[in-house]
Design an enzyme around this catalytic site. Structure first.
Site, mmCIF file in Angstrom:
data_model
loop_
_atom_site.group_PDB
_atom_site.id
_atom_site.type_symbol
_atom_site.label_atom_id
_atom_site.label_comp_id
_atom_site.label_asym_id
_atom_site.label_seq_id
_atom_site.Cartn_x
_atom_site.Cartn_y
_atom_site.Cartn_z
ATOM 1 N N ARG A 73 -9.758 18.935 14.985
ATOM 2 C CA ARG A 73 -9.873 17.996 13.851
ATOM 3 C C ARG A 73 -10.148 18.704 12.514
ATOM 4 O O ARG A 73 -11.114 18.416 11.814
ATOM 5 C CB ARG A 73 -10.934 16.926 14.106
ATOM 6 C CG ARG A 73 -10.846 16.150 15.400
ATOM 7 C CD ARG A 73 -9.625 15.287 15.574
ATOM 8 N NE ARG A 73 -9.509 14.166 14.670
ATOM 9 C CZ ARG A 73 -10.020 12.964 14.894
ATOM 10 N NH1 ARG A 73 -10.746 12.756 15.952
ATOM 11 N NH2 ARG A 73 -9.834 11.987 14.019
ATOM 12 N N PRO A 74 -9.402 19.727 12.141
ATOM 13 C CA PRO A 74 -9.631 20.397 10.847
ATOM 14 C C PRO A 74 -9.340 19.458 9.667
ATOM 15 O O PRO A 74 -8.712 18.416 9.848
ATOM 16 C CB PRO A 74 -8.623 21.549 10.854
ATOM 17 C CG PRO A 74 -7.555 21.095 11.772
ATOM 18 C CD PRO A 74 -8.213 20.256 12.825
ATOM 19 N N ILE A 75 -9.804 19.821 8.483
ATOM 20 C CA ILE A 75 -9.483 19.023 7.283
ATOM 21 C C ILE A 75 -8.832 19.897 6.210
ATOM 22 O O ILE A 75 -8.926 19.615 5.007
ATOM 23 C CB ILE A 75 -10.720 18.277 6.723
ATOM 24 C CG1 ILE A 75 -11.815 19.259 6.283
ATOM 25 C CG2 ILE A 75 -11.263 17.257 7.710
ATOM 26 C CD1 ILE A 75 -12.918 18.572 5.451
ATOM 27 N N ASP A 76 -8.158 20.940 6.638
ATOM 28 C CA ASP A 76 -7.516 21.871 5.684
ATOM 29 C C ASP A 76 -6.508 21.169 4.768
ATOM 30 O O ASP A 76 -6.407 21.513 3.576
ATOM 31 C CB ASP A 76 -6.844 23.014 6.430
ATOM 32 C CG ASP A 76 -5.849 22.509 7.478
ATOM 33 O OD1 ASP A 76 -6.213 21.611 8.271
ATOM 34 O OD2 ASP A 76 -4.695 22.963 7.485
ATOM 35 N N LYS B 122 -10.550 -1.270 12.146
ATOM 36 C CA LYS B 122 -11.532 -0.192 11.916
ATOM 37 C C LYS B 122 -10.928 0.886 11.012
ATOM 38 O O LYS B 122 -11.541 1.309 10.030
ATOM 39 C CB LYS B 122 -11.925 0.435 13.242
ATOM 40 C CG LYS B 122 -12.597 1.803 13.118
ATOM 41 C CD LYS B 122 -12.949 2.429 14.439
ATOM 42 C CE LYS B 122 -11.939 3.390 14.955
ATOM 43 N NZ LYS B 122 -11.927 4.717 14.366
ATOM 44 N N ASN B 123 -9.700 1.288 11.302
ATOM 45 C CA ASN B 123 -9.115 2.434 10.590
ATOM 46 C C ASN B 123 -8.597 2.078 9.203
ATOM 47 O O ASN B 123 -8.093 2.938 8.492
ATOM 48 C CB ASN B 123 -8.021 3.087 11.437
ATOM 49 C CG ASN B 123 -8.618 3.772 12.653
ATOM 50 O OD1 ASN B 123 -9.835 3.948 12.755
ATOM 51 N ND2 ASN B 123 -7.770 4.137 13.595
ATOM 52 N N CYS C 256 -14.080 17.081 17.808
ATOM 53 C CA CYS C 256 -14.614 15.967 18.595
ATOM 54 C C CYS C 256 -13.915 16.025 19.951
ATOM 55 O O CYS C 256 -13.210 16.977 20.270
ATOM 56 C CB CYS C 256 -14.342 14.639 17.881
ATOM 57 S SG CYS C 256 -12.610 14.185 17.911
ATOM 58 N N ASP D 232 -3.305 6.378 19.274
ATOM 59 C CA ASP D 232 -4.498 5.615 19.661
ATOM 60 C C ASP D 232 -4.228 4.635 20.796
ATOM 61 O O ASP D 232 -5.165 4.113 21.404
ATOM 62 C CB ASP D 232 -5.054 4.838 18.460
ATOM 63 C CG ASP D 232 -5.607 5.780 17.412
ATOM 64 O OD1 ASP D 232 -5.826 5.328 16.262
ATOM 65 O OD2 ASP D 232 -5.793 6.969 17.722
ATOM 66 N N ARG E 90 -17.530 1.890 18.973
ATOM 67 C CA ARG E 90 -17.098 2.403 17.663
ATOM 68 C C ARG E 90 -15.850 1.683 17.173
ATOM 69 O O ARG E 90 -15.581 1.609 15.984
ATOM 70 C CB ARG E 90 -16.813 3.910 17.752
ATOM 71 C CG ARG E 90 -18.058 4.780 17.864
ATOM 72 C CD ARG E 90 -17.700 6.232 17.674
ATOM 73 N NE ARG E 90 -16.825 6.343 16.534
ATOM 74 C CZ ARG E 90 -15.657 7.007 16.557
ATOM 75 N NH1 ARG E 90 -15.251 7.590 17.661
ATOM 76 N NH2 ARG E 90 -14.903 7.077 15.489
HETATM 77 C C1 EPZ Z 1 -6.838 8.855 11.844
HETATM 78 O O1 EPZ Z 1 -7.522 10.059 12.146
HETATM 79 C C2 EPZ Z 1 -7.500 7.796 12.713
HETATM 80 N N1 EPZ Z 1 -8.913 7.671 12.371
HETATM 81 C C3 EPZ Z 1 -7.353 8.172 14.184
HETATM 82 O O2 EPZ Z 1 -7.906 7.116 14.955
HETATM 83 C C4 EPZ Z 1 -5.867 8.283 14.513
HETATM 84 O O3 EPZ Z 1 -5.719 8.695 15.853
HETATM 85 C C5 EPZ Z 1 -5.232 9.321 13.575
HETATM 86 O O4 EPZ Z 1 -5.451 8.942 12.206
HETATM 87 C C6 EPZ Z 1 -3.734 9.433 13.794
HETATM 88 O O5 EPZ Z 1 -3.125 8.205 13.572
HETATM 89 C C7 EPZ Z 1 -9.261 6.914 11.310
HETATM 90 O O6 EPZ Z 1 -8.435 6.379 10.602
HETATM 91 C C8 EPZ Z 1 -10.731 6.775 11.057
HETATM 92 P P1 EPZ Z 1 -4.818 12.815 11.106
HETATM 93 P P2 EPZ Z 1 -7.260 11.371 11.225
HETATM 94 O O7 EPZ Z 1 -5.413 13.442 9.907
HETATM 95 O O8 EPZ Z 1 -7.137 10.964 9.815
HETATM 96 C C9 EPZ Z 1 -4.345 17.388 12.353
HETATM 97 C C10 EPZ Z 1 -9.211 6.181 16.632
HETATM 98 O O9 EPZ Z 1 -9.199 6.280 17.868
HETATM 99 N N2 EPZ Z 1 -4.868 17.674 11.001
HETATM 100 O O10 EPZ Z 1 -3.547 12.069 10.982
HETATM 101 O O11 EPZ Z 1 -8.281 12.395 11.559
HETATM 102 C C11 EPZ Z 1 -5.428 16.841 13.260
HETATM 103 O O12 EPZ Z 1 -6.158 17.886 13.866
HETATM 104 C C12 EPZ Z 1 -9.044 7.403 15.791
HETATM 105 O O13 EPZ Z 1 -9.319 5.100 16.006
HETATM 106 C C13 EPZ Z 1 -4.886 18.972 10.535
HETATM 107 O O14 EPZ Z 1 -4.479 19.904 11.226
HETATM 108 O O15 EPZ Z 1 -5.854 11.840 11.785
HETATM 109 C C14 EPZ Z 1 -4.665 16.039 14.274
HETATM 110 O O16 EPZ Z 1 -4.200 16.895 15.287
HETATM 111 C C15 EPZ Z 1 -8.886 8.652 16.610
HETATM 112 N N3 EPZ Z 1 -5.393 19.229 9.295
HETATM 113 C C16 EPZ Z 1 -3.485 15.501 13.480
HETATM 114 O O17 EPZ Z 1 -3.394 16.327 12.300
HETATM 115 C C17 EPZ Z 1 -5.875 18.227 8.500
HETATM 116 O O18 EPZ Z 1 -6.322 18.511 7.368
HETATM 117 C C18 EPZ Z 1 -3.636 14.049 13.074
HETATM 118 O O19 EPZ Z 1 -4.723 13.960 12.238
HETATM 119 C C19 EPZ Z 1 -5.863 16.908 8.999
HETATM 120 C C20 EPZ Z 1 -5.351 16.659 10.237
#
Ligand code: EPZ
Length: 456
Positions: free
Chosen positions: A161-164, A62-63, A156, A345, A437
């Site tokens: 889950r910010p995207i900064d 999925k990811n 969520c 995960d 999902r």
């Molecule tokens: C991906 O999410 C996966 N989702 C998640 O899988 C997985 O848990 C995660 O990576 C970590 O491996 C998909 O690939 C669709 P991150 P993502 O950006 O990209 C913080 C599942 O169960 N952060 O590595 O959202 C964030 O809040 C899902 O399959 C910022 O602060 O993960 C989190 O605490 C759940 N600012 C941490 O980093 C940002 O701009 C990890 O987030 C981005 C992230």
């Protein structure tokens, strides 16, 4: 309950309830008093205590497929994908592609996406709300069309889950990103390679920046990049489309922009999280399984933790054979970390196994700020759990009992299924929309391994 010097918050057990006769009302909904009738087929009924035995193959990841769908937007000609998992998130991704002007088709586990006529740049708000990882379309849509509109995905069940970091990287490549309330408008007059450093190896930020950089003029160096296998899969796909990328799997990506990408045929990697879920479920039920169709090296620290718990493993290039002891022992302390560490995960499913493993397991959740929601339901099954912030202390008990449960998020739902498979008696699990999902036809996979599980 206090442990000397540490303010532990016992996880309060909800009142235990026997699973009721099947009346179409999912037990967990009645348990919550909402009385909402879950339509038939929206609950799992599991009778636990049967060791999982047999051989199964995992589905496509999925990811990995989600960012690859987003990357398809960068291409001028059709993309053919194999091993596409049939998940609700797959459907949402295809609807986003169609809203952008792509033509797509899905049959069995194959998808064709024709992005030659991409004109749209608005990622529909309702689809972003349905699938927060839609944010990964931002970079590719803006790179292909010159702009992109996206509503902030918001938090969520796992936390804020910010995207900064996504936005920081895209701005470094020359994008102007205006934020008005929840709405984002990204636009540019040509992207230029940059030297970008991520303070945290965010998977999504790495994907978004990567997909914009492949069409930028000049070289981009992305330091502190995520190293997850899904990132490596995306890079393999993009290279096959003509992108210039080196360094994937390591902490620095070097991307030399090209004028355009052409579609290709590509098979998505096997789902390492599904594989880890099945291996742990087999281990905690005292089973003996072979899980095929994935790269064991992709599971990071999972196999080592299973060995510490007493499972015997035979590891091959594309499969793992596991045989479990009668009862697992604690692996001690396990901290989640970016790849190649223990995957966040897999943390919920591990906690389910820890609930029955001899000794006390300490789990540190270092990636998300709220990923222990499933633990209170494990307590409802008889687990002994205490939480202190981002650390859970799980003392293994001799047995768990079935209960009426409700999945609150994808991997927490998988944890409840795992616990129910090992528990005595019958459990019912609602909230299957979360589980669907990320796990394709999970009940069929588990039934093939001898589990007593059905949809009711
Ligand atoms: C991906 O999410 C996966 N989702 C998640 O899988 C997985 O848990 C995660 O990576 C970590 O491996 C998909 O690939 C669709 P991150 P993502 O950006 O990209 C913080 C599942 O169960 N952060 O590595 O959202 C964030 O809040 C899902 O399959 C910022 O602060 O993960 C989190 O605490 C759940 N600012 C941490 O980093 C940002 O701009 C990890 O987030 C981005 C992230």
């Amino acid at each position: 309950m206090q442990t000397k010097g540490v303010n532990m918050t016992p996880v309060s057990p909800g009142p235990y309830r026997e699973a009721p006769p099947c009346e179409g009302l999912c037990r967990s909904c009645r348990a919550e008093g909402c009385g909402k009738k879950e339509e038939a087929g929206r609950c799992f009924r599991i009778r636990g205590g049967r060791p999982l035995k047999g051989s199964v193959s995992v589905h496509g990841a999925k990811n990995s497929v989600l960012p690859i769908f987003a990357a398809a937007v960068l291409c001028r000609t059709p993309v053919h994908l194999a091993r596409v998992p049939r998940l609700s998130d797959t459907g949402v991704s295809l609807r986003i592609l169609e809203s952008l002007g792509c033509i797509s088709a899905l049959s069995e586990d194959e998808a064709v996406v024709d992005p030659s006529a991409v004109t749209g740049s608005r990622i529909p708000d309702r689809l972003v709300r349905e699938m927060r990882s839609s944010s990964v379309f931002l970079g590719s849509v803006a790179a292909r069309t010159g702009e992109a509109y996206l509503c902030l995905p918001g938090g969520c069940e796992l936390g804020a889950r910010p995207i900064d970091l996504h936005l920081m990287g895209l701005r470094a490549l020359g994008m102007t990103i205006e934020e008005k309330g929840e709405k984002l408008h990204a636009y540019h007059n040509g992207l230029k390679g940059a030297d970008i450093t991520l303070p945290f190896p965010s998977v999504g930020a790495t994907e978004n920046i990567l997909m914009a950089a492949v069409l930028a003029k000049g070289r981009t160096v992305l330091r502190g990049a995520a190293r997850e296998p899904e990132i490596q899969d995306l890079c393999r796909f993009l290279r096959r489309c003509g992108a210039g990328i080196v360094g994937d799997g390591g902490p620095v990506l070097y991307i030399d922009g090209v004028p355009e990408l052409m579609g290709c045929s590509y098979a998505v990697m096997g789902d390492r999280i599904e594989a880890a879920t099945l291996l742990i479920a087999a281990a905690v039920t005292g089973g003996e399984v072979e899980v095929r169709g994935f790269s064991p090296a992709d599971t990071g620290a999972v196999l080592g933790v299973l060995r510490r718990m007493g499972a015997r493993l035979r590891v091959y290039r594309d499969r793992v054979q596991l045989s479990a002891p009668h009862r697992l022992i604690t692996p001690g302390r396990v901290d989640t970390a970016p790849f190649p560490g223990f995957p966040t995960d897999v943390q919920p499913v591990l906690s389910a196994a820890a609930a029955l493993a001899e000794g006390e397991t300490v789990i540190g959740e270092n990636i998300f700020d709220s990923r222990f929601k499933h633990l209170s339901q494990l307590v409802q099954m008889g687990a002994d759990v205490r939480i202190d912030g981002r650390t859970a202390y799980i003392r293994g008990v001799e047995s768990l009992h079935g209960a009426g449960l409700k999945a609150l998020d994808l991997r927490g739902g998988a944890a409840l299924v795992t616990a129910a498979l090992a528990a005595e008696g019958e459990s019912r699990i609602g909230g299957l929309q979360h589980i669907e999902r990320g796990y394709e036809r999970l009940e069929e996979t588990l039934s093939a391994l001898g589990a007593e599980i059905e949809r009711v």
